[in-house]
Design an enzyme around this catalytic site. Structure first.
Site, PDB file in Angstrom:
ATOM      1  N   ASP B  53       0.824  -1.218   0.000  1.00 27.75           N
ATOM      2  CA  ASP B  53       0.000   0.000   0.000  1.00 27.75           C
ATOM      3  C   ASP B  53       0.851   1.257   0.000  1.00 27.75           C
ATOM      4  O   ASP B  53       2.033   1.222   0.338  1.00 27.75           O
ATOM      5  CB  ASP B  53      -0.857   0.063   1.266  1.00 27.75           C
ATOM      6  CG  ASP B  53      -1.827  -1.079   1.345  1.00 27.75           C
ATOM      7  OD1 ASP B  53      -2.090  -1.708   0.319  1.00 27.75           O
ATOM      8  OD2 ASP B  53      -2.315  -1.330   2.469  1.00 27.75           O
ATOM      9  N   TYR B 111       6.313  -9.833   7.174  1.00 28.45           N
ATOM     10  CA  TYR B 111       6.184  -8.382   7.371  1.00 28.45           C
ATOM     11  C   TYR B 111       6.603  -8.030   8.793  1.00 28.45           C
ATOM     12  O   TYR B 111       6.377  -8.812   9.715  1.00 28.45           O
ATOM     13  CB  TYR B 111       4.724  -7.941   7.194  1.00 28.45           C
ATOM     14  CG  TYR B 111       4.274  -7.756   5.770  1.00 28.45           C
ATOM     15  CD1 TYR B 111       4.463  -6.542   5.123  1.00 28.45           C
ATOM     16  CD2 TYR B 111       3.654  -8.786   5.067  1.00 28.45           C
ATOM     17  CE1 TYR B 111       4.035  -6.352   3.816  1.00 28.45           C
ATOM     18  CE2 TYR B 111       3.227  -8.608   3.753  1.00 28.45           C
ATOM     19  CZ  TYR B 111       3.423  -7.386   3.134  1.00 28.45           C
ATOM     20  OH  TYR B 111       2.999  -7.197   1.845  1.00 28.45           O
TER      21      TYR B 111
END
Lengths: 245, 245
Positions: B53, B111
């Site tokens: 994103d 992540y």
């Protein structure tokens, strides 16, 4: 009228230096504009401990200003940070003695220069360290530091485009330490000439790379000629660390 | 024709996300433009392990592309980095099997979400950590992690503006560790839904603040409704850490 003393950090990346210049984004310009908004448009002026060059960062720069507003001390920090962009942050704001002076009262300034020596660059430290993927000889660099300490004419370590006449400065201490994959040069002095820390750093790097013997620094100082010293280290590795009063 | 596999890091701060969008600066757009310059203007397309994103960073994102040029393997990295802006860096470039696929062959993605818990913000980490000056209850957060591990329908932890139908995903591990004044959430899984790591992080923060009991995560998962989970954590604390094949 109250004199306010502020301690501020800033990210030098997107500023054309500290000092106000027409049409440029500067740290002083942003802070004065923020203060002016707090003072209903009245022009405001701040006085700092000294300038920093374009691209140089600050962990704790100090400035003062005078205000006719009777804002309680604890509220100044919020008022200021509410008006400032993300890359300037006021860390402390206190009501100072009316004769406090951010420049004239400085007792000691400390700068850190951070060199990232890892083979690979680091995306998340690229703006705040100078990437130099080399083995630096730290004991030679420490020996070199000893030649800088004390009171000397630093003409060889001052950029030529300056109007300052007296180039004698006193360095109190200069240390080299290692933090993970970074070599940090920490220097304390009463004050520094234009680009002086960055030229000393460039010289220490030459020593660390075994391109210059530590003792040659003595000769470079005596020459009083900028051309005698190696090149200036990049601005983005330098952080104004602390100002003491 | 050679298939090249690249590992890249990028600073998400100044990108409108990963994926190409008209009139926007994107990671994919910049890399494809760089490749196009290397290929004398020929349009080039890359395929990554997945999008990130707007504002999300990458330490090691992976993509592949096909090239008719016979550039030796060690030269690709220099050719690419020579054409890329400072906020994208190619860490590795290797000639891969002709059927290697950066998206379909992913075995595991990792992540990291970094929360800076110090009282004061840090100017030099503000772009890469989420500043939350609170005491987080790490043992409760660790307990909460255990409810995410395994195979679940993650509809409650997926942003609603997505076209993906199958919301079942498998999380292999989820750990919380402390690095100086940062709390790091490290999560590994086969793949993640749109904003899933950030919504899980926002939920873990609520748990860490004692606003939500760890066991409530089970109920939130069962609701299969985005409105059941707390708010999404900000993008700039998230880093795509690693992609394994």
């Amino acid at each position: 009228m109250a004199r306010i003393k502020c301690t501020t950090s800033y990210d030098g990346t997107n500023f054309s230096g500290y000092q106000v210049q027409p049409e440029k984004r500067t740290v002083q310009g942003e802070i004065e504009a923020a203060l002016s908004r707090i003072h209903k448009g009245q022009p405001m002026k701040i006085t700092s401990s000294g300038r920093t060059d374009a691209g140089v960062h600050a962990r704790a720069q100090v400035f003062h200003f005078d205000s006719p507003l009777s804002i309680p001390e604890p509220n100044w920090i919020r008022a200021l940070n509410g008006q400032l962009p993300n890359d300037i942050f006021i860390r402390r704001a206190e009501i100072a003695a009316s004769d406090f002076h951010a420049r004239f009262d400085v007792r000691e300034k400390e700068y850190h220069y951070r060199i990232l020596t890892s083979q690979e660059p680091d995306m998340f430290r690229r703006l705040y360290t100078y990437h130099l993927p080399e083995d630096l000889d730290l004991s030679k660099m420490r020996e070199a530091c000893s030649y800088f300490i004390g009171t000397h004419d630093f003409t060889s370590f001052c950029a030529t485009n300056t109007s300052v006449k007296d180039k004698v400065r006193t360095i109190y201490s200069m240390d080299i330490f290692v933090e993970n994959d970074e070599v940090v040069i920490a220097v304390k002095g009463e004050g520094f000439l234009y680009q002086m820390v960055r030229i000393m750093t460039g010289t220490l790097i030459e020593v660390g790379l075994n391109k210059l013997a530590p003792s040659e620094i003595k000769a470079i100082l005596l020459k009083r000629d900028r051309r005698a010293a190696p090149k200036t280290a990049p601005a983005h590795g330098l952080i104004m660390w602390q100002v003491s009063y």
